[in-house]
Design an enzyme around this catalytic site. Sequence first.
Site, PDB file in Angstrom:
ATOM      1  CB  SER A 185      -0.880   0.006   1.259  1.00 36.13           C
ATOM      2  OG  SER A 185      -1.499   1.260   1.457  1.00 36.13           O
TER       3      SER A 185
ATOM      4  CE1 TYR B  53      -3.486  -1.871   5.680  1.00 37.82           C
ATOM      5  CE2 TYR B  53      -3.388   0.418   4.948  1.00 37.82           C
ATOM      6  CZ  TYR B  53      -3.516  -0.930   4.652  1.00 37.82           C
ATOM      7  OH  TYR B  53      -3.677  -1.337   3.353  1.00 37.82           O
TER       8      TYR B  53
END
Length: 257
Positions: free
Chosen positions: A142, A155
């Site tokens: 990501s 995250y």
Amino acid sequence: MSAASPSTPSRTAVVTGASSGIGAATARHLAAAGHRVVLAARRTERIAALAAELVEAGQQAEAHALDVTDRAAVDAFAERFETLEVLVNNAGGALGADPVASGDPEDWRRMYETNVLGTLHTTQALLPALTAGEGTVVVLSSTAGLATYEGGAGYVAAKHAQHVLAETLRLEIVGSPVRVIEIAPGMVRTDEFALTRFRGDEEKAARVYAGVAEPLTADDVADTIAWCVSRPSHVNVDLLVVRPRAQASNTKVHREP
């Protein structure tokens, strides 16, 4: 559980987290490109339905229940492969958007186990088969793994670790017939990612994409993965960052009023 087409064997691709979103879309793209796709995820009914859909379309697909955080299960799964051409490490996800001061350590642990250790388990277990098959390891990370943002530390930390895993693996196996490709998507609107992150709160999930005309779709990312995998074997796309045009960074997004 499995469903397979009677057609001749072809290049095999394992896709983890294949029950929805980017994983399911990637399975569809790779199957359409001629791969025999092995769908691996915890939600058995979903992957069985997807495998049946692909076989019905004349493609090759099998469904196998797998929790990537369970090393024994991953090792048992890997035993079925003598050679493997593609591994797409897609299983992962985000939980919560709390600041560091009040973040739930259990959320951090679960994100690390799925995103990082899950990728580690499957990559380690399948690397011998990938080496025999002159294969490709795809790590779906990501843009969170490349830059921080407030409210995302758990995250972000997991995705930074996943990014480092991919980068280090590439260094360590250089000279082997295996390439390591990292795909780092920015804002992608799928049915479940934001809903899962906000524990089913539809209002909070919708706010993530509010005013953004065209976030990326799962199909956009799957198309990118399929393109990278289809490059000649001597071509390694080390890191491909893909964002919607409206997103300049993790914290700079154009939103219409």
